[in-house]
Design a protein around this motif. Structure first.
Motif, PDB file in Angstrom:
ATOM      1  N   VAL A 224     -33.990 -31.841 -10.012  1.00  0.00           N
ATOM      2  CA  VAL A 224     -32.693 -32.082 -10.658  1.00  0.00           C
ATOM      3  C   VAL A 224     -31.895 -30.777 -10.578  1.00  0.00           C
ATOM      4  O   VAL A 224     -32.463 -29.693 -10.712  1.00  0.00           O
ATOM      5  N   ILE A 225     -30.579 -30.912 -10.393  1.00  0.00           N
ATOM      6  CA  ILE A 225     -29.722 -29.718 -10.344  1.00  0.00           C
ATOM      7  C   ILE A 225     -28.670 -29.794 -11.446  1.00  0.00           C
ATOM      8  O   ILE A 225     -27.964 -30.801 -11.573  1.00  0.00           O
ATOM      9  N   ILE A 226     -28.610 -28.750 -12.253  1.00  0.00           N
ATOM     10  CA  ILE A 226     -27.551 -28.609 -13.258  1.00  0.00           C
ATOM     11  C   ILE A 226     -26.549 -27.597 -12.711  1.00  0.00           C
ATOM     12  O   ILE A 226     -26.943 -26.506 -12.286  1.00  0.00           O
ATOM     13  N   ALA A 227     -25.262 -27.982 -12.706  1.00  0.00           N
ATOM     14  CA  ALA A 227     -24.242 -27.074 -12.175  1.00  0.00           C
ATOM     15  C   ALA A 227     -23.126 -26.923 -13.192  1.00  0.00           C
ATOM     16  O   ALA A 227     -22.622 -27.910 -13.719  1.00  0.00           O
ATOM     17  N   MET A 228     -22.767 -25.669 -13.473  1.00  0.00           N
ATOM     18  CA  MET A 228     -21.684 -25.446 -14.445  1.00  0.00           C
ATOM     19  C   MET A 228     -20.581 -24.616 -13.803  1.00  0.00           C
ATOM     20  O   MET A 228     -20.860 -23.668 -13.057  1.00  0.00           O
ATOM     21  N   ALA A 229     -19.332 -25.024 -14.092  1.00  0.00           N
ATOM     22  CA  ALA A 229     -18.197 -24.277 -13.551  1.00  0.00           C
ATOM     23  C   ALA A 229     -16.956 -24.560 -14.380  1.00  0.00           C
ATOM     24  O   ALA A 229     -16.881 -25.568 -15.083  1.00  0.00           O
ATOM     25  N   GLY A 230     -16.005 -23.644 -14.269  1.00  0.00           N
ATOM     26  CA  GLY A 230     -14.764 -23.802 -15.017  1.00  0.00           C
ATOM     27  C   GLY A 230     -13.566 -23.891 -14.099  1.00  0.00           C
ATOM     28  O   GLY A 230     -13.677 -23.802 -12.886  1.00  0.00           O
ATOM     29  N   LYS A 231     -12.397 -24.125 -14.718  1.00  0.00           N
ATOM     30  CA  LYS A 231     -11.105 -24.244 -14.015  1.00  0.00           C
ATOM     31  C   LYS A 231     -11.141 -25.415 -13.017  1.00  0.00           C
ATOM     32  O   LYS A 231     -11.478 -26.517 -13.408  1.00  0.00           O
ATOM     33  N   ALA A 232     -10.790 -25.192 -11.741  1.00  0.00           N
ATOM     34  CA  ALA A 232     -10.877 -26.274 -10.742  1.00  0.00           C
ATOM     35  C   ALA A 232     -12.356 -26.407 -10.378  1.00  0.00           C
ATOM     36  O   ALA A 232     -12.812 -25.923  -9.347  1.00  0.00           O
ATOM     37  N   ALA A 233     -13.091 -27.101 -11.227  1.00  0.00           N
ATOM     38  CA  ALA A 233     -14.560 -27.017 -11.203  1.00  0.00           C
ATOM     39  C   ALA A 233     -15.174 -28.006 -10.209  1.00  0.00           C
ATOM     40  O   ALA A 233     -15.641 -29.076 -10.588  1.00  0.00           O
ATOM     41  N   HIS A 234     -15.243 -27.606  -8.968  1.00  0.00           N
ATOM     42  CA  HIS A 234     -15.760 -28.498  -7.921  1.00  0.00           C
ATOM     43  C   HIS A 234     -17.239 -28.264  -7.622  1.00  0.00           C
ATOM     44  O   HIS A 234     -17.808 -28.945  -6.783  1.00  0.00           O
ATOM     45  N   LEU A 235     -17.860 -27.284  -8.308  1.00  0.00           N
ATOM     46  CA  LEU A 235     -19.241 -26.913  -7.961  1.00  0.00           C
ATOM     47  C   LEU A 235     -20.204 -28.109  -8.002  1.00  0.00           C
ATOM     48  O   LEU A 235     -20.925 -28.363  -7.037  1.00  0.00           O
ATOM     49  N   ALA A 236     -20.214 -28.842  -9.128  1.00  0.00           N
ATOM     50  CA  ALA A 236     -21.171 -29.955  -9.251  1.00  0.00           C
ATOM     51  C   ALA A 236     -20.890 -31.030  -8.200  1.00  0.00           C
ATOM     52  O   ALA A 236     -21.819 -31.582  -7.600  1.00  0.00           O
ATOM     53  N   GLY A 237     -19.620 -31.311  -7.962  1.00  0.00           N
ATOM     54  CA  GLY A 237     -19.256 -32.335  -6.980  1.00  0.00           C
ATOM     55  C   GLY A 237     -19.652 -31.948  -5.563  1.00  0.00           C
ATOM     56  O   GLY A 237     -20.135 -32.778  -4.795  1.00  0.00           O
ATOM     57  N   VAL A 238     -19.468 -30.684  -5.225  1.00  0.00           N
ATOM     58  CA  VAL A 238     -19.859 -30.220  -3.882  1.00  0.00           C
ATOM     59  C   VAL A 238     -21.382 -30.325  -3.733  1.00  0.00           C
ATOM     60  O   VAL A 238     -21.887 -30.821  -2.718  1.00  0.00           O
ATOM     61  N   ILE A 239     -22.109 -29.917  -4.769  1.00  0.00           N
ATOM     62  CA  ILE A 239     -23.574 -30.001  -4.703  1.00  0.00           C
ATOM     63  C   ILE A 239     -23.993 -31.458  -4.543  1.00  0.00           C
ATOM     64  O   ILE A 239     -24.864 -31.787  -3.722  1.00  0.00           O
ATOM     65  N   ALA A 240     -23.365 -32.354  -5.314  1.00  0.00           N
ATOM     66  CA  ALA A 240     -23.718 -33.780  -5.235  1.00  0.00           C
ATOM     67  C   ALA A 240     -23.458 -34.337  -3.832  1.00  0.00           C
ATOM     68  O   ALA A 240     -24.150 -35.250  -3.384  1.00  0.00           O
ATOM     69  N   GLY A 241     -22.466 -33.767  -3.156  1.00  0.00           N
ATOM     70  CA  GLY A 241     -22.191 -34.194  -1.782  1.00  0.00           C
ATOM     71  C   GLY A 241     -23.210 -33.683  -0.780  1.00  0.00           C
ATOM     72  O   GLY A 241     -23.323 -34.204   0.327  1.00  0.00           O
ATOM     73  N   LEU A 242     -23.971 -32.662  -1.200  1.00  0.00           N
ATOM     74  CA  LEU A 242     -24.950 -32.050  -0.283  1.00  0.00           C
ATOM     75  C   LEU A 242     -26.364 -32.593  -0.463  1.00  0.00           C
ATOM     76  O   LEU A 242     -27.254 -32.281   0.323  1.00  0.00           O
ATOM     77  N   THR A 243     -26.595 -33.358  -1.552  1.00  0.00           N
ATOM     78  CA  THR A 243     -27.960 -33.807  -1.853  1.00  0.00           C
ATOM     79  C   THR A 243     -27.939 -35.183  -2.515  1.00  0.00           C
ATOM     80  O   THR A 243     -26.926 -35.549  -3.129  1.00  0.00           O
ATOM     81  N   VAL A 244     -29.045 -35.922  -2.391  1.00  0.00           N
ATOM     82  CA  VAL A 244     -29.156 -37.190  -3.130  1.00  0.00           C
ATOM     83  C   VAL A 244     -29.939 -36.992  -4.428  1.00  0.00           C
ATOM     84  O   VAL A 244     -30.219 -37.948  -5.139  1.00  0.00           O
TER      85      VAL A 244
END
Ligand code: RP5
Length: 156
Positions: A54-74
């Motif tokens: 499982v991956i937990i991703a945290m980011a602020g402002k234009a927070a694309h980190l979690a979405g980019v990670i989700a696009g890289l893995t199932v």
């Protein structure tokens, strides 16, 4: 194992909340600072090679980190919107939660480090009986604390 990825070192006050719960449940984790926009190749390499379930991703402002990670893995990706701007975290919340269909990010509350950790643990617990029992005990303790607070109420 759980990966905890911060978009910036400035998110570490929320990463601490995540790590506190993971330690309490004695779950293995790996913690990283990797920005999706400042270090995209590093992020790609990490996500492709990590053994975390499982991956937990945290980011602020234009927070694309979690979405980019989700696009890289199932693998399941849990996003924590960080309150790190003049918009009180609403920008981060919408950037994290409003994923277009097909690539989900399970988004918790703004700065919701504890719930992100608990959700990640719940996912691992589907295949781990002792972890499941720890979650049950954790909830029983919360219930006991509410009952105690009620019994000690002095406003009646
Ligand atoms: C995001 O922008 C980070 O996740 C952080 O919440 C915010 C500010 O980052 P810094 O400019 O402090 O590195 O990328």
């Amino acid at each position: 194992m759980i990966s905890v990825i911060m978009g910036s070192q400035s998110d570490s006050h929320i990463a601490e909340k995540v790590v506190k719960i993971l330690k309490e449940f004695e779950v293995d984790y790996e913690i990283k600072v990797i920005s999706a926009h400042r270090a995209l190749k590093v992020l790609e390499d990490y996500v492709e090679n990590t053994e975390s379930e499982v991956i937990i991703a945290m980011a602020g402002k234009a927070a694309h980190l979690a979405g980019v990670i989700a696009g890289l893995t199932v693998k399941p990706v849990i996003g924590i919107p960080i309150k790190s701007s003049t918009m009180d975290g609403l920008d981060s919340l919408l950037s994290t939660v409003q994923m277009p269909k097909g690539i989900p990010v399970a988004t918790v509350a703004i700065d919701g480090g504890e719930n992100a950790a608990l959700l990640a643990i719940s996912i691992l617990a589907t295949k781990d009986e002792s972890l499941r029992q720890k979650l049950v005990d954790y909830r029983k303790e919360m219930e006991a604390n509410v009952i105690k607070a009620d019994a000690e109420l002095k406003l009646n």
